[in-house]
Scaffold this motif. Structure first.
Motif, short mmCIF file in Angstrom:
data_model
loop_
_atom_site.label_atom_id
_atom_site.label_comp_id
_atom_site.label_asym_id
_atom_site.label_seq_id
_atom_site.Cartn_x
_atom_site.Cartn_y
_atom_site.Cartn_z
N ARG A 159 -1.60 9.91 -4.85
CA ARG A 159 -1.83 11.56 -5.02
C ARG A 159 -2.26 11.91 -6.31
O ARG A 159 -2.09 13.04 -6.77
N VAL A 173 -5.16 7.83 -0.32
CA VAL A 173 -4.43 8.75 0.63
C VAL A 173 -5.30 9.55 1.65
O VAL A 173 -6.54 9.84 1.57
N MET A 174 -4.40 9.53 2.86
CA MET A 174 -5.15 10.29 3.86
C MET A 174 -4.53 11.62 4.04
O MET A 174 -3.49 11.83 3.95
N LEU A 175 -5.56 12.81 4.29
CA LEU A 175 -5.12 13.79 4.26
C LEU A 175 -5.38 14.51 5.61
O LEU A 175 -6.53 14.55 6.22
N SER A 176 -4.45 15.34 6.22
CA SER A 176 -4.55 16.17 7.49
C SER A 176 -4.35 17.67 6.96
O SER A 176 -4.74 18.49 7.86
N GLU A 177 -3.88 17.83 5.85
CA GLU A 177 -3.72 19.27 5.60
C GLU A 177 -3.82 19.66 4.22
O GLU A 177 -4.44 20.78 4.09
N THR A 178 -3.60 18.85 3.39
CA THR A 178 -3.91 19.23 1.90
C THR A 178 -5.04 19.49 1.61
O THR A 178 -5.92 18.68 1.97
N ARG A 213 0.86 -1.39 -0.11
CA ARG A 213 0.03 0.04 0.02
C ARG A 213 1.01 1.08 -0.03
O ARG A 213 1.85 1.33 0.81
N ARG A 214 0.59 2.16 -1.02
CA ARG A 214 1.42 3.36 -0.97
C ARG A 214 0.17 4.49 -0.80
O ARG A 214 -0.75 4.34 -1.49
N SER A 215 0.43 5.72 -0.30
CA SER A 215 -0.44 6.69 -0.67
C SER A 215 -0.53 7.27 -1.87
O SER A 215 0.84 7.55 -2.49
N PRO A 264 8.30 5.53 0.50
CA PRO A 264 9.16 6.73 1.13
C PRO A 264 10.04 6.25 2.30
O PRO A 264 9.86 5.16 2.54
N PHE A 314 -6.67 15.92 -5.29
CA PHE A 314 -6.08 15.19 -6.38
C PHE A 314 -6.81 14.39 -7.21
O PHE A 314 -6.73 13.33 -7.95
N LYS A 352 11.51 4.74 5.17
CA LYS A 352 10.97 4.46 6.27
C LYS A 352 12.15 3.86 7.34
O LYS A 352 13.27 3.68 7.12
C1 LIG Z 1 -3.15 11.07 9.51
C2 LIG Z 1 -2.60 11.33 8.24
C3 LIG Z 1 -2.39 12.73 7.40
C4 LIG Z 1 -1.90 12.79 6.26
N1 LIG Z 1 -1.89 14.10 5.77
C5 LIG Z 1 -1.47 13.99 4.39
C6 LIG Z 1 -1.66 15.48 3.81
O1 LIG Z 1 -2.29 16.25 4.54
N2 LIG Z 1 -1.23 15.57 2.38
C7 LIG Z 1 -0.51 14.37 1.97
O2 LIG Z 1 -0.07 14.54 0.66
N3 LIG Z 1 -0.30 13.24 2.55
C8 LIG Z 1 -0.80 12.94 3.82
N4 LIG Z 1 -0.63 11.70 4.53
C9 LIG Z 1 0.12 10.64 3.80
C10 LIG Z 1 1.42 10.51 4.25
O3 LIG Z 1 2.20 11.42 3.70
C11 LIG Z 1 1.93 9.14 3.86
O4 LIG Z 1 1.33 8.15 4.44
C12 LIG Z 1 3.44 9.05 4.41
O5 LIG Z 1 4.22 9.96 3.80
C13 LIG Z 1 3.90 7.61 4.12
O6 LIG Z 1 3.85 7.14 2.84
P1 LIG Z 1 2.96 5.93 2.41
O7 LIG Z 1 1.56 6.03 2.72
O8 LIG Z 1 2.89 5.80 0.83
O9 LIG Z 1 3.42 4.67 3.13
C14 LIG Z 1 -1.21 11.72 5.78
C15 LIG Z 1 -1.24 10.44 6.31
C16 LIG Z 1 -1.85 10.27 7.56
C17 LIG Z 1 -1.71 8.83 8.05
#
Ligand SMILES: Cc1cc2nc3c(=O)[nH]c(=O)nc-3n(C[C@H](O)[C@H](O)[C@H](O)COP(=O)(O)O)c2cc1C
Length: 277
Positions: A44, A151-156, A40-42, A196, A95, A198
């Motif tokens: 975008r 992808v989970m977002l907290s800010e974007t 699994r990867r985030s 990314p 995205f 780790k």
């Molecule tokens: C709670 C949480 C908030 C996150 N917020 C953002 C975000 O605002 N923007 C973004 O591009 N990625 C966001 N991410 C994704 C992380 O950047 C990403 O999970 C991390 O870099 C590890 O990459 P991976 O998920 O591919 O393993 C968030 C992930 C989590 C769990």
């Protein structure tokens, strides 16, 4: 000279990122669930391809069935397609995802029938965050298993905890609720993202008493973060992104205090916990 050294450092860091792989025991390499979790990867960038209704419902169901303390299910999932997101926030899902779910920590629902709960907002909030995070991760993994990326977002795109007050207003959320994160779902466009940087297992585990990770390891990790970010984000850089993040964290702090320490039901404003200034 300094510029050349910086370039060499970046190349070395990028090389390390490319060599990073999940550590799968050979005996378990065929395990499908592990493959889903490890790969699994985030994501975008999404295709304009709709997620079938049954697939999306199966993802939500994984959230509903997640584990949680005392089975309190202290979460609410705000469900969006693009039309509703546009109507609510005046812009497309970040995205260009197909669907989005805002995960809300919610201690208000069970309070309707468990009025004798003490006023303990910080503890309730913390437990609700843990519970809601379980649901979020269950949805992510279920999606991945069904070929849907997320992808989970907290800010974007003002989509999570750093804009919790804004989201709360937009969704008309009551006290004892805090929007935590938006999960964007869709079918991935382009190549599968590289893992990314780790930290190693030895860097994040302790056996007995706490032992801090050494600074050199953390400096190496940061160098990889910077190199990886700069290589994959044209038109911006890690430092700019970090500054935006730090700025938003700063102002989110006060908003969050207000939301977590909502006014004690039945009390006057004086009943509120005193804030440290
Ligand atoms: C709670 C949480 C908030 C996150 N917020 C953002 C975000 O605002 N923007 C973004 O591009 N990625 C966001 N991410 C994704 C992380 O950047 C990403 O999970 C991390 O870099 C590890 O990459 P991976 O998920 O591919 O393993 C968030 C992930 C989590 C769990």
């Amino acid at each position: 000279m300094k510029k050349k050294q910086g370039l060499v450092k970046s190349i070395k860091s990028l090389n390390k990122i490319l060599r990073g792989k999940p550590q799968v025991p050979v005996s378990l390499a065929d395990n499908q669930l592990l493959q889903v979790i490890y790969n699994r990867r985030s994501v975008r960038s999404f295709k304009a391809e709709p997620i079938p209704e049954d697939v999306f419902n199966a993802i939500l169901e994984a959230g509903r069935l997640a584990p949680c303390g005392v089975n309190l299910q202290s979460w609410t999932f705000a469900i969006f397609n693009n039309d509703l997101w546009l109507q609510t926030f005046g812009r497309p899902i970040p995205f260009r995802g197909d669907r989005a779910v805002i995960i809300i920590a919610d201690s208000s629902r069970y309070r309707q029938v468990l009025e004798e709960f003490p006023y303990c907002p910080l503890t309730e909030y913390t437990i609700a965050v843990m519970n809601a995070s379980m649901a979020a991760m269950n949805m992510n993994i279920a999606a991945e298993a069904l070929g849907v990326s997320s992808v989970m977002l907290s800010e974007t795109g003002r989509s999570g905890i750093l804009d919790a007050k804004y989201l709360k207003e937009k969704l008309n959320l009551p006290d004892a609720t805090v929007p935590l994160t938006t999960i964007v779902f869709g079918y991935a466009r382009g190549l599968h993202p590289q893992m990314p940087p780790k930290l190693g297992m030895q860097d994040i585990t302790i056996h007995g008493r706490y032992q801090a990770t050494d600074r050199a390891t953390m400096e190496d990790w940061l160098a990889q973060m910077i190199a990886g970010y700069n290589a994959s984000h044209l038109g911006t850089n890690f430092q700019e992104q970090l500054e935006t993040y730090q700025n938003k964290i700063g102002y989110a702090e006060d908003d969050l205090k207000e939301m977590v320490f909502y006014r004690k039901p039945g009390s006057s404003a004086d009943g509120q916990p005193k804030r440290k200034e």
